[in-house]
Motif scaffolding. Structure first.
Motif, PDB file in Angstrom:
ATOM      1  N   ASN A  23       0.855  -1.186   0.000  1.00 30.01           N
ATOM      2  CA  ASN A  23       0.000   0.000   0.000  1.00 30.01           C
ATOM      3  C   ASN A  23       0.892   1.237   0.000  1.00 30.01           C
ATOM      4  O   ASN A  23       1.810   1.324   0.821  1.00 30.01           O
ATOM      5  N   LEU A  28       1.061  -1.849   7.379  1.00 31.19           N
ATOM      6  CA  LEU A  28       0.459  -3.004   8.034  1.00 31.19           C
ATOM      7  C   LEU A  28       0.624  -2.776   9.532  1.00 31.19           C
ATOM      8  O   LEU A  28       1.642  -2.220   9.970  1.00 31.19           O
ATOM      9  N   THR A  68     -10.060  -4.144  -0.712  1.00 30.90           N
ATOM     10  CA  THR A  68     -10.433  -4.061   0.701  1.00 30.90           C
ATOM     11  C   THR A  68      -9.213  -4.259   1.590  1.00 30.90           C
ATOM     12  O   THR A  68      -8.210  -4.852   1.184  1.00 30.90           O
ATOM     13  N   HIS A  69      -9.336  -3.760   2.806  1.00 30.96           N
ATOM     14  CA  HIS A  69      -8.375  -4.074   3.861  1.00 30.96           C
ATOM     15  C   HIS A  69      -8.789  -5.427   4.455  1.00 30.96           C
ATOM     16  O   HIS A  69      -9.900  -5.896   4.220  1.00 30.96           O
ATOM     17  N   GLU A  70      -7.900  -6.023   5.247  1.00 36.20           N
ATOM     18  CA  GLU A  70      -8.204  -7.326   5.854  1.00 36.20           C
ATOM     19  C   GLU A  70      -7.624  -7.371   7.259  1.00 36.20           C
ATOM     20  O   GLU A  70      -6.549  -6.823   7.506  1.00 36.20           O
ATOM     21  N   PRO A 102      -3.480  -3.399   5.139  1.00 32.56           N
ATOM     22  CA  PRO A 102      -4.146  -2.447   4.240  1.00 32.56           C
ATOM     23  C   PRO A 102      -4.284  -3.055   2.849  1.00 32.56           C
ATOM     24  O   PRO A 102      -3.532  -3.968   2.476  1.00 32.56           O
ATOM     25  N   ALA A 103      -5.236  -2.565   2.081  1.00 33.90           N
ATOM     26  CA  ALA A 103      -5.431  -3.057   0.713  1.00 33.90           C
ATOM     27  C   ALA A 103      -4.090  -3.058  -0.019  1.00 33.90           C
ATOM     28  O   ALA A 103      -3.307  -2.116   0.093  1.00 33.90           O
ATOM     29  N   TYR A 105      -1.542  -5.143   0.446  1.00 31.72           N
ATOM     30  CA  TYR A 105      -0.401  -5.678   1.198  1.00 31.72           C
ATOM     31  C   TYR A 105      -0.318  -7.202   1.036  1.00 31.72           C
ATOM     32  O   TYR A 105      -1.265  -7.923   1.361  1.00 31.72           O
ATOM     33  N   TYR A 122     -13.277  -8.290   6.972  1.00 33.25           N
ATOM     34  CA  TYR A 122     -13.095  -7.144   6.081  1.00 33.25           C
ATOM     35  C   TYR A 122     -14.042  -6.027   6.497  1.00 33.25           C
ATOM     36  O   TYR A 122     -15.176  -6.299   6.899  1.00 33.25           O
ATOM     37  N   TRP A 167      -3.063   5.160  10.390  1.00 33.76           N
ATOM     38  CA  TRP A 167      -3.705   5.303   9.087  1.00 33.76           C
ATOM     39  C   TRP A 167      -4.405   6.650   9.044  1.00 33.76           C
ATOM     40  O   TRP A 167      -5.432   6.845   9.701  1.00 33.76           O
TER      41      TRP A 167
END
Length: 169
Positions: A23, A28, A68-70, A102-103, A105, A122, A167
């Motif tokens: 990202n 992260l 998406t983030h996870e 983050p999206a 990564y 998510y 973030w």
């Protein structure tokens, strides 16, 4: 669940390696040993609007999600993960740890104990895409990553969680 001030938070930032984009703006986050035995992890994640949860393991190959983030919350055991692509960081994920990706990564399981299991979820329960660092994924996936909004809540600590210290929008 432990209090924010009682856990270690480790930010990791990897650059695009030409295969795994990671990202460009967000690190992260690794929350060490946040969950305790009695915690209902799926309920905590869902309460904070991180849903679509599953219980399993990290794939044994590099991959990332561009839309998406996870969050990965370790329920049992331990695993060695490679985060950020082939040149990334090797991290030991242990019971009670939380990894917020983050999206974009990259993540991959290198090894795991027999009892290793993590929950994944998510923000808003978004249906994630699967990407593998192939040349044909670019530039579309890079643009997708840039368009993913910040989540409304930290997956563990909610509206004022430490995610928002790292973030920024």
């Amino acid at each position: 669940m432990k209090r924010i001030e009682d856990i270690e938070i480790i930010p990791l930032k990897m650059e695009d390696d030409g295969s795994i984009p990671n990202n460009p703006d967000l690190p992260l986050l690794l929350y060490k040993n946040v969950f305790e035995e009695s915690d209902d992890i799926p309920n905590i994640l869902n309460t904070n609007d991180w849903s679509g949860d599953w219980l399993g393991s990290v794939h044994p190959f590099h991959h990332y999600h561009s839309n998406t983030h996870e969050v990965l919350a370790v329920k049992a055991g331990s695993a060695t993960l490679l985060l950020g692509g082939e040149q990334g960081e090797t991290v030991e994920a242990e019971k009670g740890d939380v990894i917020i990706l983050p999206a974009g990564y990259g993540h991959k399981r290198i090894d795991a104990s027999d009892d290793y299991a993590n929950y994944g979820a998510y923000p808003g329960g978004v249906d994630f895409d699967m990407n593998y660092g192939k040349a044909e994924e670019r530039p579309e996936k890079i643009e997708n990553i840039r368009q993913v909004p910040l989540p409304q809540y930290d997956p563990v600590f909610g509206e004022n969680g430490p995610l928002f210290d790292h973030w920024k929008g």
